[in-house]
Write an enzyme that holds these catalytic residues in place. Sequence first.
Site, PDB file in Angstrom:
ATOM      1  N   THR A  67       0.856  -1.191   0.000  1.00 15.79           N
ATOM      2  CA  THR A  67       0.000   0.000   0.000  1.00 15.79           C
ATOM      3  C   THR A  67       0.887   1.234   0.000  1.00 15.79           C
ATOM      4  O   THR A  67       1.619   1.483   0.959  1.00 15.79           O
ATOM      5  CB  THR A  67      -0.903  -0.002   1.253  1.00 15.79           C
ATOM      6  N   ASN A 154      -9.967   1.104   2.255  1.00 12.76           N
ATOM      7  CA  ASN A 154      -9.644   0.913   3.679  1.00 12.76           C
ATOM      8  C   ASN A 154     -10.193   2.060   4.523  1.00 12.76           C
ATOM      9  O   ASN A 154     -10.749   1.840   5.600  1.00 12.76           O
ATOM     10  CB  ASN A 154      -8.125   0.828   3.880  1.00 12.76           C
ATOM     11  N   LEU A 196     -20.613  -3.001  10.545  1.00 11.88           N
ATOM     12  CA  LEU A 196     -21.522  -2.130  11.281  1.00 11.88           C
ATOM     13  C   LEU A 196     -21.409  -2.394  12.782  1.00 11.88           C
ATOM     14  O   LEU A 196     -22.220  -1.895  13.554  1.00 11.88           O
ATOM     15  CB  LEU A 196     -22.974  -2.373  10.841  1.00 11.88           C
ATOM     16  N   ALA A 198     -20.321  -1.793  16.263  1.00 11.45           N
ATOM     17  CA  ALA A 198     -19.679  -0.817  17.150  1.00 11.45           C
ATOM     18  C   ALA A 198     -18.845  -1.581  18.167  1.00 11.45           C
ATOM     19  O   ALA A 198     -19.121  -2.744  18.470  1.00 11.45           O
ATOM     20  CB  ALA A 198     -20.750   0.004  17.860  1.00 11.45           C
ATOM     21  N   CYS A 206      -3.568  -2.012   9.194  1.00 12.66           N
ATOM     22  CA  CYS A 206      -3.995  -1.276   7.995  1.00 12.66           C
ATOM     23  C   CYS A 206      -4.821  -0.027   8.269  1.00 12.66           C
ATOM     24  O   CYS A 206      -4.439   1.063   7.852  1.00 12.66           O
ATOM     25  CB  CYS A 206      -4.776  -2.214   7.078  1.00 12.66           C
ATOM     26  N   LYS A 209      -3.044   2.939  10.022  1.00 12.89           N
ATOM     27  CA  LYS A 209      -1.944   3.444   9.192  1.00 12.89           C
ATOM     28  C   LYS A 209      -2.472   4.124   7.926  1.00 12.89           C
ATOM     29  O   LYS A 209      -2.018   5.205   7.551  1.00 12.89           O
ATOM     30  CB  LYS A 209      -1.047   2.246   8.850  1.00 12.89           C
ATOM     31  N   LYS A 266      -8.101  -8.084  16.823  1.00 11.64           N
ATOM     32  CA  LYS A 266      -9.349  -8.765  16.444  1.00 11.64           C
ATOM     33  C   LYS A 266      -9.102 -10.258  16.661  1.00 11.64           C
ATOM     34  O   LYS A 266      -7.967 -10.671  16.932  1.00 11.64           O
ATOM     35  CB  LYS A 266      -9.731  -8.472  14.986  1.00 11.64           C
TER      36      LYS A 266
HETATM   37  C1  UDX Z   1      -8.342  -4.759   6.933  1.00 11.31           C
HETATM   38  C2  UDX Z   1      -9.230  -4.855   5.686  1.00 11.31           C
HETATM   39  O1  UDX Z   1     -10.420  -5.595   6.007  1.00 11.31           O
HETATM   40  C3  UDX Z   1      -8.481  -5.503   4.536  1.00 11.31           C
HETATM   41  O2  UDX Z   1      -9.286  -5.504   3.360  1.00 11.31           O
HETATM   42  C4  UDX Z   1      -7.193  -4.713   4.263  1.00 11.31           C
HETATM   43  O3  UDX Z   1      -6.449  -5.284   3.222  1.00 11.31           O
HETATM   44  C5  UDX Z   1      -6.364  -4.645   5.550  1.00 11.31           C
HETATM   45  O4  UDX Z   1      -7.141  -4.083   6.616  1.00 11.31           O
HETATM   46  P1  UDX Z   1      -7.664  -6.357   8.943  1.00 11.31           P
HETATM   47  O5  UDX Z   1      -6.948  -5.181   9.503  1.00 11.31           O
HETATM   48  O6  UDX Z   1      -6.978  -7.678   8.948  1.00 11.31           O
HETATM   49  O7  UDX Z   1      -8.080  -6.070   7.408  1.00 11.31           O
HETATM   50  O8  UDX Z   1      -8.989  -6.573   9.790  1.00 11.31           O
HETATM   51  P2  UDX Z   1     -10.545  -6.239   9.685  1.00 11.31           P
HETATM   52  O9  UDX Z   1     -11.283  -7.515   9.836  1.00 11.31           O
HETATM   53  O10 UDX Z   1     -10.898  -5.391   8.546  1.00 11.31           O
HETATM   54  O11 UDX Z   1     -10.759  -5.403  11.040  1.00 11.31           O
HETATM   55  C6  UDX Z   1     -10.036  -4.211  11.298  1.00 11.31           C
HETATM   56  C7  UDX Z   1     -10.432  -3.656  12.641  1.00 11.31           C
HETATM   57  O12 UDX Z   1     -11.767  -3.159  12.624  1.00 11.31           O
HETATM   58  C8  UDX Z   1     -10.389  -4.664  13.798  1.00 11.31           C
HETATM   59  O13 UDX Z   1      -9.862  -4.048  14.938  1.00 11.31           O
HETATM   60  C9  UDX Z   1     -11.843  -5.024  14.015  1.00 11.31           C
HETATM   61  O14 UDX Z   1     -12.111  -5.450  15.321  1.00 11.31           O
HETATM   62  C10 UDX Z   1     -12.512  -3.706  13.707  1.00 11.31           C
HETATM   63  N1  UDX Z   1     -13.924  -3.842  13.287  1.00 11.31           N
HETATM   64  C11 UDX Z   1     -14.250  -4.483  12.133  1.00 11.31           C
HETATM   65  C12 UDX Z   1     -14.919  -3.250  14.067  1.00 11.31           C
HETATM   66  O15 UDX Z   1     -14.650  -2.644  15.115  1.00 11.31           O
HETATM   67  N2  UDX Z   1     -16.226  -3.352  13.642  1.00 11.31           N
HETATM   68  C13 UDX Z   1     -16.582  -4.001  12.493  1.00 11.31           C
HETATM   69  O16 UDX Z   1     -17.779  -4.029  12.183  1.00 11.31           O
HETATM   70  C14 UDX Z   1     -15.561  -4.581  11.712  1.00 11.31           C
END
Ligand code: UDX
Length: 382
Positions: A67, A154, A196, A198, A206, A209, A266
């Site tokens: 990226t 993102n 969606l 919370a 990602c 950053k 996560k």
């Molecule tokens: C993300 C993007 O999904 C991916 O497409 C990109 O290439 C890299 O960044 P990732 O960081 O692995 O992937 O995790 P993701 O499942 O997207 O969750 C990111 C964060 O958002 C986590 O902390 C997760 O707990 C949080 N989240 C996600 C929420 O708080 N609520 C949601 O509804 C979804």
Amino acid sequence: MCKNFAAGRLHYTTDYAAAYRDADAIFIGVGTPERADGSADLTYVKIVARQIAETVERDCLVVVKSTVPIGTNDELECLLREALVHDVQVEVASNPEFLAQGTAVRDTLQAARIVIGTESREAEAKMLEIYKPFNLPIVSVSRRSAEMIKYASNDFLALKISYMNDIANLCELVGANVQDVARGMSYDERIGDKFLNAGIGYGGSCFPKDTKALEFLARRFGYELKTVKAAIEVNSRQKLTLYRKAVQRLTCFDGLKVAVLGLTFKAGTDDLREAPSIDNVELLLGQGADICAYDPVGTGNFRKMYPEGRHGCGSIAYAKSPQEALQGANLCFIFTEWQEIKAVTPDAYKTLMRMALVFDGRNIYPLQAMKDAGVEYYSIGR
Ligand code: UDX
């Protein structure tokens, strides 16, 4: 599935020259970490570009999966061409990835779309040929648009989460339930039912950053990216929302035994980058809390930052099960929605803890179930 897919055609080496020398296409996928000022650090991408320039002995396409800020592919092409040792043609194509932690293989083989950014018919044709066997939708655009698609995607998802966190905080004030609100919104196809939830704020390598990098880039161009800026602000406030609730309830944590369930940003990864658990643990230790933390895979990494023992006026220990962490605790924080943590019954909090007081950043339990079990339960937006 991965093994069959690669079937004898996947080779590993630590000798980069051997890998690059004779390649038709070379993919760069190294990290672009965040600098102190929020900009993307391109050091590693540039090192690889230089190594490629010094090594390739035939015409090739250099494909940037990392990226990178908009315009970087142009810059890399100049750098490569200037540093070439042999008389060959190189061209750069952008091919951002959309992989999430823990689901990389699925996200590759069943990607929603493949984005390719090229500046010539030849480069586009080569990229289309590479991705033909995947049989997935392909979006073919210019290099700069491809670079922007990655950030815009993102940052949109980060914004969506921050929006729901903002709505959740308002739900608490006006007596609505954010999970019900999200369910009601999700039937609208224009909104969709994903991202969606919370919670305690987004973390990972990602979203934090890439929001900061795009905001930084916009500023460099004299533009204020207000929406993304707001997402960043809401997220940093959200990370400490549970801590603030606990302070309101208890005033101080000195000498209290605190169970922390979930450390990673996560479920499904051992990654702790930008995990909300870190900010909260730091504050709790500073307040003299005695923490007992559980995470099915993240404790190894967390231990490197916070070894078992005393930290200032507080202390930290690690448990092998959620139940062990909860034993005799005065309060509990839930930071990650691991299956192992979801499996803890409301009754277990009541029977194992000294005070059944739970602050849940992932809205794991139905309010009524915790109430019925006699647990004093605080969650997000409900
Ligand atoms: C993300 C993007 O999904 C991916 O497409 C990109 O290439 C890299 O960044 P990732 O960081 O692995 O992937 O995790 P993701 O499942 O997207 O969750 C990111 C964060 O958002 C986590 O902390 C997760 O707990 C949080 N989240 C996600 C929420 O708080 N609520 C949601 O509804 C979804």
